[in-house]
Scaffold this motif. Sequence first.
Motif, PDB file in Angstrom:
ATOM      1  N   GLY A  48       0.819  -1.209   0.000  1.00  0.00           N
ATOM      2  CA  GLY A  48       0.000   0.000   0.000  1.00  0.00           C
ATOM      3  C   GLY A  48       0.852   1.257   0.000  1.00  0.00           C
ATOM      4  N   ASN A  49       1.971   1.212   0.725  1.00  0.00           N
ATOM      5  CA  ASN A  49       2.859   2.369   0.776  1.00  0.00           C
ATOM      6  C   ASN A  49       3.459   2.676  -0.586  1.00  0.00           C
ATOM      7  OD1 ASN A  49       2.413   2.719   3.479  1.00  0.00           O
ATOM      8  ND2 ASN A  49       4.218   1.587   4.131  1.00  0.00           N
ATOM      9  N   GLN A  50       3.878   1.616  -1.296  1.00  0.00           N
ATOM     10  CA  GLN A  50       4.434   1.845  -2.631  1.00  0.00           C
ATOM     11  C   GLN A  50       3.363   2.393  -3.574  1.00  0.00           C
ATOM     12  OE1 GLN A  50       5.959  -1.857  -1.841  1.00  0.00           O
ATOM     13  NE2 GLN A  50       7.328  -0.551  -0.646  1.00  0.00           N
ATOM     14  N   GLY A  51       2.117   1.934  -3.397  1.00  0.00           N
ATOM     15  CA  GLY A  51       1.018   2.503  -4.173  1.00  0.00           C
ATOM     16  C   GLY A  51       0.832   3.981  -3.873  1.00  0.00           C
ATOM     17  N   LEU A  52       0.971   4.370  -2.605  1.00  0.00           N
ATOM     18  CA  LEU A  52       0.861   5.782  -2.225  1.00  0.00           C
ATOM     19  C   LEU A  52       1.976   6.613  -2.861  1.00  0.00           C
ATOM     20  CD1 LEU A  52      -0.053   5.539   1.575  1.00  0.00           C
ATOM     21  CD2 LEU A  52      -1.518   6.411  -0.260  1.00  0.00           C
ATOM     22  N   LEU A  53       3.202   6.083  -2.882  1.00  0.00           N
ATOM     23  CA  LEU A  53       4.314   6.804  -3.487  1.00  0.00           C
ATOM     24  C   LEU A  53       4.094   7.015  -4.986  1.00  0.00           C
ATOM     25  CD1 LEU A  53       7.376   5.136  -1.708  1.00  0.00           C
ATOM     26  CD2 LEU A  53       6.406   7.391  -1.259  1.00  0.00           C
ATOM     27  N   LEU A  54       3.585   5.987  -5.660  1.00  0.00           N
ATOM     28  CA  LEU A  54       3.304   6.112  -7.095  1.00  0.00           C
ATOM     29  C   LEU A  54       2.186   7.133  -7.337  1.00  0.00           C
ATOM     30  CD1 LEU A  54       3.460   2.352  -8.187  1.00  0.00           C
ATOM     31  CD2 LEU A  54       5.106   4.156  -8.762  1.00  0.00           C
ATOM     32  N   LEU A  55       1.164   7.103  -6.473  1.00  0.00           N
ATOM     33  CA  LEU A  55       0.063   8.061  -6.605  1.00  0.00           C
ATOM     34  C   LEU A  55       0.556   9.489  -6.374  1.00  0.00           C
ATOM     35  CD1 LEU A  55      -2.965   8.608  -6.974  1.00  0.00           C
ATOM     36  CD2 LEU A  55      -3.250   8.209  -4.514  1.00  0.00           C
ATOM     37  N   ALA A  80       4.557  10.648   0.994  1.00  0.00           N
ATOM     38  CA  ALA A  80       5.628   9.985   1.744  1.00  0.00           C
ATOM     39  C   ALA A  80       5.341  10.043   3.240  1.00  0.00           C
ATOM     40  CB  ALA A  80       6.971  10.644   1.432  1.00  0.00           C
ATOM     41  N   PHE A  81       4.755  11.153   3.711  1.00  0.00           N
ATOM     42  CA  PHE A  81       4.391  11.264   5.124  1.00  0.00           C
ATOM     43  C   PHE A  81       3.265  10.278   5.461  1.00  0.00           C
ATOM     44  CE2 PHE A  81       2.298  13.252   8.814  1.00  0.00           C
ATOM     45  CZ  PHE A  81       3.398  13.402   9.642  1.00  0.00           C
ATOM     46  N   LEU A  82       2.324  10.116   4.539  1.00  0.00           N
ATOM     47  CA  LEU A  82       1.261   9.140   4.750  1.00  0.00           C
ATOM     48  C   LEU A  82       1.826   7.728   4.869  1.00  0.00           C
ATOM     49  CD1 LEU A  82      -1.516  10.372   2.285  1.00  0.00           C
ATOM     50  CD2 LEU A  82      -1.510  10.538   4.776  1.00  0.00           C
ATOM     51  N   VAL A  83       2.892   7.452   4.136  1.00  0.00           N
ATOM     52  CA  VAL A  83       3.547   6.148   4.214  1.00  0.00           C
ATOM     53  C   VAL A  83       4.008   5.868   5.636  1.00  0.00           C
ATOM     54  CG1 VAL A  83       5.653   4.899   3.558  1.00  0.00           C
ATOM     55  CG2 VAL A  83       4.220   5.939   1.806  1.00  0.00           C
ATOM     56  N   SER A  84       4.614   6.868   6.266  1.00  0.00           N
ATOM     57  CA  SER A  84       5.106   6.676   7.635  1.00  0.00           C
ATOM     58  C   SER A  84       3.953   6.390   8.602  1.00  0.00           C
ATOM     59  CB  SER A  84       5.892   7.908   8.096  1.00  0.00           C
ATOM     60  OG  SER A  84       5.056   9.040   8.236  1.00  0.00           O
TER      61      SER A  84
END
Length: 321
Positions: A48-55, A80-84
């Motif tokens: 999901g985090n990698q999906g967020l980075l691509l988005l 990137a902050f959402l990833v954390s």
Amino acid sequence: MSASGGTKAIVAALAANLAIAVAKFVAFLFSGSSSMLAESVHSLADSGNQGLLLLGGKKAQREATPQHPFGYGRERYIYAFLVSIVLFSVGGMFAIYEGYEKIKHPHPIEAWYWPVGVLVFAIIAESFSFRTAIKESNLIRGGLTWTQFVRRAKAPELPVVLLEDLGALVGLILALGGVGLALLTGDGVWDGIGTLCIGVLLIAIAIVLAAETKSLLLGESAGIEDVKKIEAAVVDGETVTRLIHMRTLHLGPEELLVAAKIAVQHDDSAAEVANAINAAEERIRAAVPIARVIYLEPDIYKETAAPTATDLTKTLDADDH
């Protein structure tokens, strides 16, 4: 950082994590290992985090609008902050909960070959993903140490993927250790302890990521090397005699705002001053191509003028040590 390099590392990590997540969950169903359940959720969270980075990278490419005249480059920092946050809540807290439950209510691991086989497969797959992230990072890291690279990088994708892959590899080793000890001793508590350690690790990585991306969201200046290049480019010794003071700000990973007060000759005409400013802007863009938004204010130099940009950035090196 080149956007293509970051995207390549993200896609490699995404493919690895999706395959690993499925394998780990199957192993959990057959073995009942809490470490495998925590690791499967960890891999799903990473996917999901990698999906967020691509988005975030996609949204950052939008054109500037009257409401957002400097564009959307900071979207990459927001995601990137959402990833954390996802890594902390979904990955770390879930693993700690699962570890606590397994320690409180231990049970033996069944079909041991499933978790062991999947963990070995996952370590191999994550190693390839980590190798890709290291390779892409080395293209732009220069002489920086890995710690300096993570702290100074203006593009968040590669540091995020690096830390996630590192955390995944260490977590897999912890899970393998927990499962191995549980099998050797016949005590499922060790599986829970391994799961608990995974949760603590993920939370620690999430905190580091949050701190670094928060700094980018607040707005960071150009790196010391770029500041020096801009200072050297501004002054030509004839039309622009001195850089009085300067401020820089990253509008996004690959877009820099430069605002400076420059000294011109006191007897220059308006046309000469305008030509001097235009020429200085061209020199800045040639020296630092990401300097896309430049505001130069002409002035007559006085000894009481503000310090130069180099004086204002001397503390950057100290912050990294």
